[in-house]
Design a protein around this motif. Structure first.
Motif, PDB file in Angstrom:
ATOM      1  N   ALA A 146      20.566  18.371   6.662  1.00  0.00           N
ATOM      2  CA  ALA A 146      19.480  18.735   7.573  1.00  0.00           C
ATOM      3  C   ALA A 146      18.201  18.846   6.752  1.00  0.00           C
ATOM      4  O   ALA A 146      18.251  18.962   5.525  1.00  0.00           O
ATOM      5  CB  ALA A 146      19.785  20.050   8.282  1.00  0.00           C
ATOM      6  N   GLU A 147      17.092  18.837   7.422  1.00  0.00           N
ATOM      7  CA  GLU A 147      15.789  18.900   6.753  1.00  0.00           C
ATOM      8  C   GLU A 147      15.107  20.224   7.091  1.00  0.00           C
ATOM      9  O   GLU A 147      15.005  20.600   8.259  1.00  0.00           O
ATOM     10  CB  GLU A 147      14.928  17.724   7.235  1.00  0.00           C
ATOM     11  N   ILE A 148      14.657  20.914   6.046  1.00  0.00           N
ATOM     12  CA  ILE A 148      13.827  22.103   6.254  1.00  0.00           C
ATOM     13  C   ILE A 148      12.382  21.618   6.182  1.00  0.00           C
ATOM     14  O   ILE A 148      11.939  21.121   5.141  1.00  0.00           O
ATOM     15  CB  ILE A 148      14.072  23.182   5.182  1.00  0.00           C
ATOM     16  N   PRO A 149      11.623  21.743   7.276  1.00  0.00           N
ATOM     17  CA  PRO A 149      10.233  21.288   7.264  1.00  0.00           C
ATOM     18  C   PRO A 149       9.330  22.243   6.467  1.00  0.00           C
ATOM     19  O   PRO A 149       9.757  23.329   6.054  1.00  0.00           O
ATOM     20  CB  PRO A 149       9.850  21.264   8.744  1.00  0.00           C
ATOM     21  N   SER A 150       8.105  21.854   6.281  1.00  0.00           N
ATOM     22  CA  SER A 150       7.147  22.675   5.515  1.00  0.00           C
ATOM     23  C   SER A 150       6.877  24.023   6.174  1.00  0.00           C
ATOM     24  O   SER A 150       6.421  24.956   5.510  1.00  0.00           O
ATOM     25  CB  SER A 150       5.840  21.913   5.314  1.00  0.00           C
TER      26      SER A 150
END
Length: 183
Positions: free
Chosen positions: A139-143
């Motif tokens: 998964a991607e953790i956004p800024s």
């Protein structure tokens, strides 16, 4: 405004409705006559097992290397929330697609970027394990520091007739990855 409807017109309309109700279709429709033209066997009814988040496994916390249980060393924390599923019954198996919605949040020792978390899908019939597989899900953790993800596990295959007493569990699992079915 409405005139008399003739009996022949009414009879033809009634027969057309009856013909539509009794029409069979290929690809899974019931063909009680057993004709050789039906490409797939008839399946009358199947139960789609319930998907449950296993107690104590809906939250996963990743710590910096060498740290454990130190809140200042949390790289990220992920949680699982909602589940759904889809089932397809064939003559020999019940095949499920399990979908889980989750959230991932960056910790004090983390930041934006790609993270990987271990998610296990297991199906049991009382005390008998029918299926168990561990998947490393990315998964991607956004800024912004937090985001949502969707985990999908297709082709969860159970024996034909499984369903009414089967429960499918989903949760985080740090155990070794299992390959395919585990009995």
């Amino acid at each position: 405004m409405f005139g008399k409807v003739s009996r022949p017109v009414l009879a033809i309309s009634f027969l057309a409705v009856l013909a539509g109700c009794n029409k069979t279709q290929s690809g899974g429709a019931i063909d009680a006559g057993g004709s050789a033209a039906a490409p797939t066997p008839a399946v009358i009814q199947a139960a789609c097992p319930q998907v449950v988040l296993r107690d104590g496994t809906s939250v996963f916390t990743s710590y910096a290397k060498g740290a454990k249980n130190d809140p200042t060393k949390v790289v990220y924390q992920a949680s699982l929330a909602d589940t759904t599923r889809q089932c397809v019954q064939s003559e020999g198996a019940l095949t499920m697609t399990v979908v889980v919605q989750g959230r991932v949040v960056s910790g004090p020792a983390g930041g934006p970027g790609k993270v990987t978390m271990p998610i296990r899908v297991a199906a049991t019939d009382e005390d008998k394990t029918l299926y168990s597989e561990l998947t490393q899900h990315s998964a991607e953790i956004p800024s912004t520091g937090s985001g949502q993800f969707v985990f999908t596990k297709a082709n969860v295959t159970l024996p034909a007739g499984a369903g009414s007493n089967v429960t499918v569990y989903v949760g985080f699992d740090e155990g070794p990855p299992a390959k395919g079915k585990k009995k």
